[in-house]
Design a protein around this motif. Sequence first.
Motif, PDB file in Angstrom:
ATOM      1  N   SER A 292       0.370   2.832  14.132  1.00 62.30           N
ATOM      2  CA  SER A 292      -0.221   1.987  12.775  1.00 62.30           C
ATOM      3  C   SER A 292      -0.828   0.680  13.153  1.00 62.30           C
ATOM      4  CB  SER A 292       1.029   1.814  11.897  1.00 62.30           C
ATOM      5  OG  SER A 292       1.331   3.281  11.304  1.00 62.30           O
TER       6      SER A 292
ATOM      7  N   THR B  31      -4.098  -0.018  11.746  1.00 60.86           N
ATOM      8  CA  THR B  31      -4.150  -0.145  10.191  1.00 60.86           C
ATOM      9  C   THR B  31      -3.447  -1.618   9.955  1.00 60.86           C
ATOM     10  OG1 THR B  31      -3.905   2.058   9.959  1.00 60.86           O
ATOM     11  CG2 THR B  31      -3.204   0.812   8.025  1.00 60.86           C
TER      12      THR B  31
ATOM     13  N   ARG C 111      -5.234  -4.648   7.800  1.00 63.80           N
ATOM     14  CA  ARG C 111      -4.330  -4.994   6.452  1.00 63.80           C
ATOM     15  C   ARG C 111      -3.818  -6.536   6.263  1.00 63.80           C
ATOM     16  NH1 ARG C 111      -2.117   0.309   3.475  1.00 63.80           N
ATOM     17  NH2 ARG C 111      -4.442   1.629   3.719  1.00 63.80           N
TER      18      ARG C 111
ATOM     19  N   ASN D 131      -0.691   5.648   4.030  1.00 62.23           N
ATOM     20  CA  ASN D 131      -0.536   5.788   5.608  1.00 62.23           C
ATOM     21  C   ASN D 131       0.190   6.889   6.022  1.00 62.23           C
ATOM     22  OD1 ASN D 131      -0.277   5.225   8.260  1.00 62.23           O
ATOM     23  ND2 ASN D 131       1.616   3.581   7.854  1.00 62.23           N
TER      24      ASN D 131
END
Length: 836
Positions: free
Chosen positions: A707, A710, A714, A734
């Motif tokens: 992750s 991501t 973000r 997610n």
Amino acid sequence: MSVLRDYATAVSQPTLPFASTVDARYDEVVDTDGTLRPAWRALASLALGLTQDELSRVDGEIVRFLADDGVSYARAGDDLQPWQLDPMPFVFDAPGWARLEVGLAQRAELLNALLADLYGPQTVLREGIVPAATVVGHAGFVRAVARAHPASGTPLLLSATDLGRDAAGEWHVLADRVQAPSGLGYAAENRRVISQVLPDLLDEGALHRMDPYFAALRAALIAAAPEGTTHPRIVVMSPGPLSETAFDQAFLATALGFPLVQGSDLVVREGSVWIKPAGWPKRVPTERVDVILRRVDAEWCDPLELRSGSRLGVAGLTEAARRGRVTLVNGLGAGVLENPALMPYLPAVCEHLLGEQLRLPSVPTWWLGDADARGDVLARIEGDDPTLEVRLIDEPRRRLAIPSGELVARVLAEPHRYAAQEQLPLSQVPVWNGGAAASALPVILRGFSVRFGSTYRPLVGGLATVRDAPDAAPRTKDVWVLKADETDPDQGIADVAALPTTRSDPTFAPRALSDMFWTGRYAERTEDLLRLVLATQAALDQPGAYTPARAAESVRVLLASLDALAGRREADPEAEFRSLLLDATRPGSAAHSIARLRDAMEGVRDQLSGDTWRVFSNIERAVRALRSSPHPHRTAESAGRMLASMLSLYGVTANMIRDAGWHMIEAGRYLERGLQLSALLTSTLAISRTPRTDREVLESLLVTAESVVTHRRRYRGSARAADVVELLLLDASNPRSLAFSLATMRGHLAAMPASTGSTRAERLLDHLETELAAIDVADLTAVVGGRRDRLVETLTDVTAQLEQLADAIGHLHFEAGPPAVSMAELSLIELAEVRP
């Protein structure tokens, strides 16, 4: 230099290093004048061009293809070992095969007639054509079916025959295989592989394809259903993935399109056989089984009437077969035909039952219950005759390796239990051994026959086996039968009549659903641990991060995370990583999870794509590379290759039909993802450390949880515990988050046949999702006294609820009544309680 030309030259020499010292052997490739035999002359233009380099390349490709397909074999008492296939085929021309084909068809018809007689009128016993002791004294004679019953019309549908040529080139039957004939799947796999590595040679030969034979077998099984059955359900009954020929069974089930089941998947109810539903016996079965192609030996098929301690069979199966409610292929009791003591009497039996002379003679055999034969054989035993093989009549075909004096005493004590056979100087074939030339080894051919329509049709081809020594692992050859004319129909079958097309969505047995569920769990467990190993290795590789005297705090945190998942075996990180990747006996290690994953997938092999097994072959290559190299960089490289292989499993399962099995794989995957994520967050975030250490740990955590990209998109700035927890626990968009995992699990569980929307598993999932939605991230990640105790408490509770959910899923979807218990294991009080 041509390997085949060199072989022909060597064979034609008077002093041949691999020639038999007992008798000259018939050579399957080279004639007595040193020229190629007719079958090989048809291939000469390409066959003579096979050089050492070419055969070495082909041999390497064969090994790789077989590994990619997960083809294995295990002899009794041994571990699984790779299937071995020689690149040089066993070739017949059309005239040579035609003579053998007639003999095989007659042999199958004779065995069928003899089986029907032995379990029916028993004329061969009453008239003394066959001594009664050879039959009733054989363990394969099943008295429970020794009477006429509805299923006795055609008890033998599929048979196999082991053949060998003598020094004169005449074929002899070495053994009959009718109990649960194996090898068709291996023969088809051999052809598939050879067609990929030697396509030009295969095309030049104009060979008989095998596909029509499998179509004929499928049609024969459908036609074998009890009378009045309009849409028969057919299954292949296996002893399980630990069986010696598990691959062969799964291949056959897949090729025929029938489910592969185990005894525990079936139940007899009201005189019929049914597939157990989840929740049996509370839930009534709905899918009746009409035909069972059994690969379980008869004595293990029914613990009620046959072997009481069996866990492989189905209680009541014998009675269901007697009533004609289910057709067993082959019928219970067929194993008596594998009795070598019958061989001396088959010529007379053939004349009595068929009115014909026996075309394929058996290898010279003597039943030692006959006084005249016994006297001659005992004299040869005492003289240590090496050409004589003495064996028990109802045990696997092998010589009794005991001193002659002891053997004589045993025979005299129980002569009816023994038979003696002449050892033929079997014909030889060239075998590629990876050296400068091909060696010659004796060969055994296994032929197959199926009752298709009103006649027996032998497979045009078969399975050839060679061995370096009697106790060596088998090495096989593809069997090529050349067509007399290219327009000849394959297998001599112009067309298999079109069968009625019906759609069927078979129910998964609870055991199969459990294997699917654990497939998903072990796949996720392996992937997550490999990611953590790679992240920890990357942290160790940072300058100054680790020395034998001191490790950076972030490295210690990651090592502690591995410790929490798999324990600690080695103080040195590199040795610990190698252990995690290589030691399959270590619970929690990647190697252990991969081994358990393979076990689970073997149990449902017929449901999975052939591409699945490339995952394991690629992992095995990475493991071999790691074992052979002591260099530290190899650990990360092998772990990366193993992870890439595991990720390819996603692509395989993504193409599965969306049935209950697929839903169970995905439910298992996401449940395990939640458990692994909870453990990872607990071990890494329980304690607040220095800003630098927290930053390094959080980065590694995001990498492990896939992750990091991501998070960077973000959240701006450095990673904060609150942001990471929100992303990994609560972000439903997610795929790596707990919220996403729970929502996905909900969909998969709802699709299961046993789910109602209010089952315990679904209620537990509701409760967990509700609790997760109420979490306040700031409160959860607050640091008090250097610790995040609230986070630890929450994750501990999540773990406990996920484990309860796993138990509830198992109880609802996998349980099928209490396990079978032998009557002999029950107490007197328990026996009294079950009496009617």
